[in-house]
Enzyme design. Structure first.
Site, PDB file in Angstrom:
ATOM      1  N   ARG A  47      49.163 110.156  65.641  1.00  0.00           N
ATOM      2  CA  ARG A  47      50.325 110.934  66.072  1.00  0.00           C
ATOM      3  C   ARG A  47      51.621 110.156  65.869  1.00  0.00           C
ATOM      4  O   ARG A  47      52.658 110.744  65.540  1.00  0.00           O
ATOM      5  CB  ARG A  47      50.151 111.333  67.536  1.00  0.00           C
ATOM      6  CG  ARG A  47      51.128 112.375  68.022  1.00  0.00           C
ATOM      7  CD  ARG A  47      50.802 112.784  69.457  1.00  0.00           C
ATOM      8  NE  ARG A  47      49.632 113.640  69.504  1.00  0.00           N
ATOM      9  CZ  ARG A  47      49.653 114.964  69.362  1.00  0.00           C
ATOM     10  NH1 ARG A  47      50.809 115.565  69.126  1.00  0.00           N
ATOM     11  NH2 ARG A  47      48.548 115.666  69.452  1.00  0.00           N
ATOM     12  N   GLU A  88      42.073 111.733  69.876  1.00  0.00           N
ATOM     13  CA  GLU A  88      42.074 112.988  70.621  1.00  0.00           C
ATOM     14  C   GLU A  88      40.797 113.750  70.301  1.00  0.00           C
ATOM     15  O   GLU A  88      40.246 113.647  69.200  1.00  0.00           O
ATOM     16  CB  GLU A  88      43.313 113.811  70.283  1.00  0.00           C
ATOM     17  CG  GLU A  88      44.610 113.096  70.636  1.00  0.00           C
ATOM     18  CD  GLU A  88      45.843 113.941  70.350  1.00  0.00           C
ATOM     19  OE1 GLU A  88      45.702 115.176  70.249  1.00  0.00           O
ATOM     20  OE2 GLU A  88      46.939 113.369  70.236  1.00  0.00           O
ATOM     21  N   GLU A 133      49.918 122.260  64.904  1.00  0.00           N
ATOM     22  CA  GLU A 133      50.730 121.198  65.480  1.00  0.00           C
ATOM     23  C   GLU A 133      50.999 120.101  64.449  1.00  0.00           C
ATOM     24  O   GLU A 133      52.082 119.521  64.422  1.00  0.00           O
ATOM     25  CB  GLU A 133      50.068 120.597  66.716  1.00  0.00           C
ATOM     26  CG  GLU A 133      50.964 119.560  67.362  1.00  0.00           C
ATOM     27  CD  GLU A 133      50.468 119.071  68.707  1.00  0.00           C
ATOM     28  OE1 GLU A 133      51.231 118.395  69.409  1.00  0.00           O
ATOM     29  OE2 GLU A 133      49.297 119.363  69.037  1.00  0.00           O
ATOM     30  N   ASP A 170      58.269 125.984  60.764  1.00  0.00           N
ATOM     31  CA  ASP A 170      59.648 126.059  61.225  1.00  0.00           C
ATOM     32  C   ASP A 170      60.528 125.305  60.229  1.00  0.00           C
ATOM     33  O   ASP A 170      61.013 124.203  60.497  1.00  0.00           O
ATOM     34  CB  ASP A 170      59.781 125.459  62.625  1.00  0.00           C
ATOM     35  CG  ASP A 170      61.188 125.615  63.187  1.00  0.00           C
ATOM     36  OD1 ASP A 170      61.920 126.485  62.690  1.00  0.00           O
ATOM     37  OD2 ASP A 170      61.549 124.855  64.111  1.00  0.00           O
ATOM     38  N   HIS A 173      44.259 127.656  74.284  1.00  0.00           N
ATOM     39  CA  HIS A 173      43.519 127.396  73.052  1.00  0.00           C
ATOM     40  C   HIS A 173      44.366 127.965  71.918  1.00  0.00           C
ATOM     41  O   HIS A 173      44.293 129.155  71.606  1.00  0.00           O
ATOM     42  CB  HIS A 173      42.143 128.068  73.079  1.00  0.00           C
ATOM     43  CG  HIS A 173      41.207 127.497  74.105  1.00  0.00           C
ATOM     44  ND1 HIS A 173      40.901 126.161  74.157  1.00  0.00           N
ATOM     45  CD2 HIS A 173      40.502 128.087  75.109  1.00  0.00           C
ATOM     46  CE1 HIS A 173      40.040 125.942  75.151  1.00  0.00           C
ATOM     47  NE2 HIS A 173      39.787 127.096  75.748  1.00  0.00           N
ATOM     48  N   CYS A 177      44.119 127.679  68.862  1.00  0.00           N
ATOM     49  CA  CYS A 177      43.340 128.176  67.721  1.00  0.00           C
ATOM     50  C   CYS A 177      43.094 129.675  67.848  1.00  0.00           C
ATOM     51  O   CYS A 177      42.971 130.387  66.847  1.00  0.00           O
ATOM     52  CB  CYS A 177      42.010 127.453  67.622  1.00  0.00           C
ATOM     53  SG  CYS A 177      42.151 125.657  67.603  1.00  0.00           S
TER      54      CYS A 177
END
Length: 816
Positions: A470, A503, A514, A571, A782, A784
């Site tokens: 990350r 994670e 993400e 975005d 969630h 997904c």
């Protein structure tokens, strides 16, 4: 051939064998007019006509006698009204004069049956109709000019160079129909009931013959005046009325759809000169037929709308109007980019070896009509009729996109696919087609991986796996993608699976969302220097002085392509010129209005300046830019540009060169690398064929309009909740009271992106599930599956507090 068409053709052979064609010099041995023809009784003629039909034998054209020819040259005009006594049998073509003569007589007699009979007879015969309403050769042969209101109002505001004109008259074949006379005639006769009925009957009678002539006899190849029939008929302003919609118009559309591409292109050019109101009327006529047919029928898996001959034919006719609208509008045909490279290696040959060459076709799909016209939909800056008006909502509702996609990719020769006419499809429908194409490609790559694994005895890698930290997301992603792009670019077309190191989340789509979001946040950081951000327009543009190498921009292009390929919304804030360039166009002066409005206005003022340009403005062909560190740099648009003044005569050249430098040359290396990466993922996609640039932006960025009331209507509930649960009522009250920024945070928390998908939030299908009784635990999600797990909090205030904490501080993935 259907039974009706075959019956009509056999009847034509029968009439030729019994009545002949009327030509005394006929040499066709199978025609009664030939001197060598042996007469046949009706039974023998019937048998012979079947034989000629099976052998596709020659059919004679209807011969017009000398008497008829003299009538055609205007002799019938000399006959007085008193001598006619209601007999117009000598009229074998129509003009404005002879129709006025007939109407004058019938008006005095208070009986229009004779005129109806004569007009109906001419409109029932292709030979006589195509010779009707011919423009006098001595008259001005220019095509009718577009109406004043078809000119776009913005043109006067944007300067002479704002929208380059594409003059269809320069390349179109002439149409010798006196179209203004035709319109005056229809205005007179359509209000007369007897003549209106005769026109309907005539169209029903003539259309099977038109269809046969075009499909089997290639009449347009030998007589280009055949197109006059379609020009004349389409000027009938009553074609949308019920008496036509049932039979006449569907049959006419079937005949028109048989026109070869050359004829359709010529028809589009001719219609493009008719002006906005006439083109819109024709568009509405075909749209009404499609809608009327769709709502009048029921379709299912065994009876698809693709098999409806009327809908298919009307769509093909609408396609001609669509390109007429493009040709009549504002077109930029001179700024196409170079041909794209082929980024595929040997994978297609493997698909061919596995018998899948029809599914994985090499090269882009070609639109034959665009090829014939030399104009593409992407060349249109502003059509006469907005693109959105060609979308038929009724058709989109009944179209089974999975079946249509199969026809588009595999059975195109035997089955019609509406994706060959993408203008009629909504963005939502197109998105479904693109989704199927991407998924089939992913599954194909999995099968190839399994094949390789068996052959080479190693572990299969069915997914494109990215493992990133990350805190080092840019470095990790770029290193991994660069290795894949260099060693095996085919892996880029596998389904993306992202894992954040440390994670526990399993990527079912949410983690990928993400990843893209975090990646873009860092890559568009102005401190990196790859893109410049304009505070006024809120848009990013490539930095001409970027210190990054081409490989970095290629990897960004790959990421953008992967987002489309894996149905993730990004975005990103690019000007529209980026999407136009990705679709194969170069940036021009018009594109500056979006990217740099201040510069665009300055250049427009230069073009509109009426005083002495050279003395008053003192400009040269040298421009000033700023580098990455804000220092000014000079650039010559021409050699020794600082010594070449901008004058009234060369200011257009200056504007064009200025825009070309800003949008193309100054960022050529960066954009070429960016586009290369994008095409490494999307080169085989039908996206370029199906989408316009503004639709590609919607596909990548989603909708900026967030309608949470639409989301509320489509949200489903589970675990004990329903729309009447008090917690759910409180939840929506809270959401609707949020600011726009908080709504975006909620959307990001629940779905992984703060943008609405194509079609708006109503297409999102969110699920809210009860996650136990009142508790101090925060809501979870969630991403997904767009699922929100919401405890049944004891009060509305507590629900608001817990929800705000969740959407504000949420980050990372873990197993619950």
């Amino acid at each position: 051939m259907n039974k009706s068409a075959a019956k009509t053709l056999i009847e034509r052979y029968f009439r030729q064998l019994t009545d002949g064609c009327g030509n005394a010099s006929c040499t066709n041995e199978c025609c009664a007019s030939s001197q060598n023809f042996e007469p046949l009784d009706k039974n023998a003629a019937a048998i012979k006509s079947l034989e000629l039909f099976k052998n596709n034998a020659k059919l004679c054209d209807l011969h017009i006698s000398k008497k008829d020819v003299s009538s055609a040259s205007g002799v019938d005009r000399q006959i007085s009204l008193e001598d006619r006594k209601g007999d117009f049998s000598d009229i074998h073509h129509l003009t404005e004069d002879n129709i006025c003569t007939m109407l004058s007589f019938c008006e005095k007699a208070h009986d229009y049956s004779a005129a109806a009979q004569a007009i109906g007879r001419v409109f029932s015969n292709s030979e006589t109709l195509m010779r009707s309403f011919k423009r006098d050769k001595a008259e001005n042969t220019k095509e009718p000019q577009p109406e004043n209101h078809s000119k776009q109002p913005e043109e006067s505001e944007m300067g002479a160079a704002a929208f380059p004109k594409y003059d269809a008259r320069d390349i179109s074949d002439s149409c010798d129909v006196d179209i203004n006379a035709v319109r005056r005639v229809f205005e007179k006769i359509l209000s007369i009931e007897e003549i209106q009925a005769a026109l309907v009957d005539a169209l029903i009678f003539i259309t099977p013959n038109l269809e046969l002539d075009l499909e089997y006899l290639d009449v347009y190849e030998t007589n280009h005046d055949y197109l006059n029939i379609f020009v004349i008929v389409m000027e009938n302003t009553n074609l949308h009325s019920p008496e036509y919609l049932e039979v006449a118009l569907p049959q006419f559309c079937k005949a028109m759809s048989k026109l070869p591409e050359e004829a359709q292109a010529r028809l589009a050019r001719v219609w493009s000169q008719f002006g906005l109101s006439h083109i819109r009327r024709m568009m509405e006529t075909f749209q009404q037929l499609i809608t009327f047919t769709v709502v009048s029928n029921e379709y299912d898996a065994d009876d698809l709308v693709n098999d409806d001959e009327t809908v298919v034919a009307a769509t093909k006719c609408l396609k001609v109007v669509f390109y007429a609208s493009i040709l009549g509008g504002e077109i930029d045909v001179g700024h196409n980019e170079e041909e794209e490279e082929d980024y595929d290696s040997e994978e297609l040959s493997l698909h061919e070896l596995m018998g899948e060459e029809r599914i994985y076709k090499r090269g882009p799909r070609v639109n034959p009509l665009e090829t014939e016209l030399g104009v593409r939909a992407i060349d249109s800056r502003k059509p006469l009729i907005p693109f959105e008006e060609f979308v038929n909502d009724s058709l989109n509702e009944v179209l089974e996109m999975d079946k249509d996609f199969t026809f588009f990719k595999v059975d195109g020769e035997s089955k019609f696919s509406f994706q060959t006419c993408p203008f009629i499809l909504s963005v939502i429908t197109k998105n479904q087609g693109l989704y199927y194409d991407n998924r089939i490609r992913m599954y194909g790559e999995r099968r190839l991986t399994a094949f390789y694994s068996m052959m080479q005895g190693r572990e299969p890698t069915p997914f494109l796996e990215l493992k990133v930290r990350r805190d080092h997301i840019i470095d990790d992603a770029m290193i991994r993608l660069e290795i894949i792009a260099m060693e095996n670019p085919c892996d880029l077309k596998k389904q993306l699976v992202v894992e954040f190191e440390g994670e526990q989340g399993v990527d079912e789509g949410g983690i990928s969302k993400e990843f893209f979001q975090l990646f873009l946040e860092e890559i568009f950081n102005p401190d990196i220097g790859m893109f410049r951000y304009d505070e006024d327009t809120k848009l990013f543009w490539f930095s001409p002085s970027s210190l990054e190498n081409d490989a970095q921009f290629t990897l960004i292009g790959i990421v953008l392509g992967l987002a489309i390929y894996n149905s993730c919304i990004l975005d990103v804030h690019f000007p529209m010129v980026v999407y136009r360039k990705l679709m194969g166009k170069k940036g021009t002066y018009q594109d500056l209005a979006d990217l740099n409005p201040i510069l665009f206005k300055s250049l427009r003022n230069l073009l509109d300046y009426t005083e002495n340009v050279q003395d008053d403005l003192m400009l040269t062909f040298q421009i000033s830019q700023t580098d990455l560190f804000g220092n000014p740099t000079l650039h010559d648009l021409k050699e020794k540009g600082d010594h070449i003044p901008v004058t009234k005569e060369n200011r257009q050249e200056f504007v064009d060169m200025y825009a070309d430098y800003i949008l193309n040359k100054s960022v050529e290396c960066q954009f070429r690398a960016f586009k290369k990466g994008f095409l490494m993922v999307t080169s085989e996609s039908p996206m370029k064929y199906l989408y316009r640039p503004e639709e590609v932006e919607l596909l990548i960025c989603g909708s900026r309009k967030l309608d949470f009331y639409a989301l509320e209507k489509t949200t489903e509930y589970d675990g004990g909740y329903n729309k009447d649960s008090q917690t759910i009522k409180d939840f929506w009250d809270i959401i609707h009271s949020f600011s726009e920024e908080k709504k975006k945070l909620f959307l990001q928390f629940t779905t992984g992106t703060d943008r609405a998908p194509v079609g708006g939030l109503g297409k999102l299908k969110m699920i809210i599930a009860r996650n136990g009784p009142d508790t101090d635990r925060l809501p979870t999600s969630h991403t997904c599956f767009n699922a929100l797990l919401l405890p049944e909090y004891s009060s509305k205030e507590k629900l608001r507090e817990q929800l705000l904490k969740a959407i504000t501080y949420a980050k990372g993935f873990g197993l619950l």
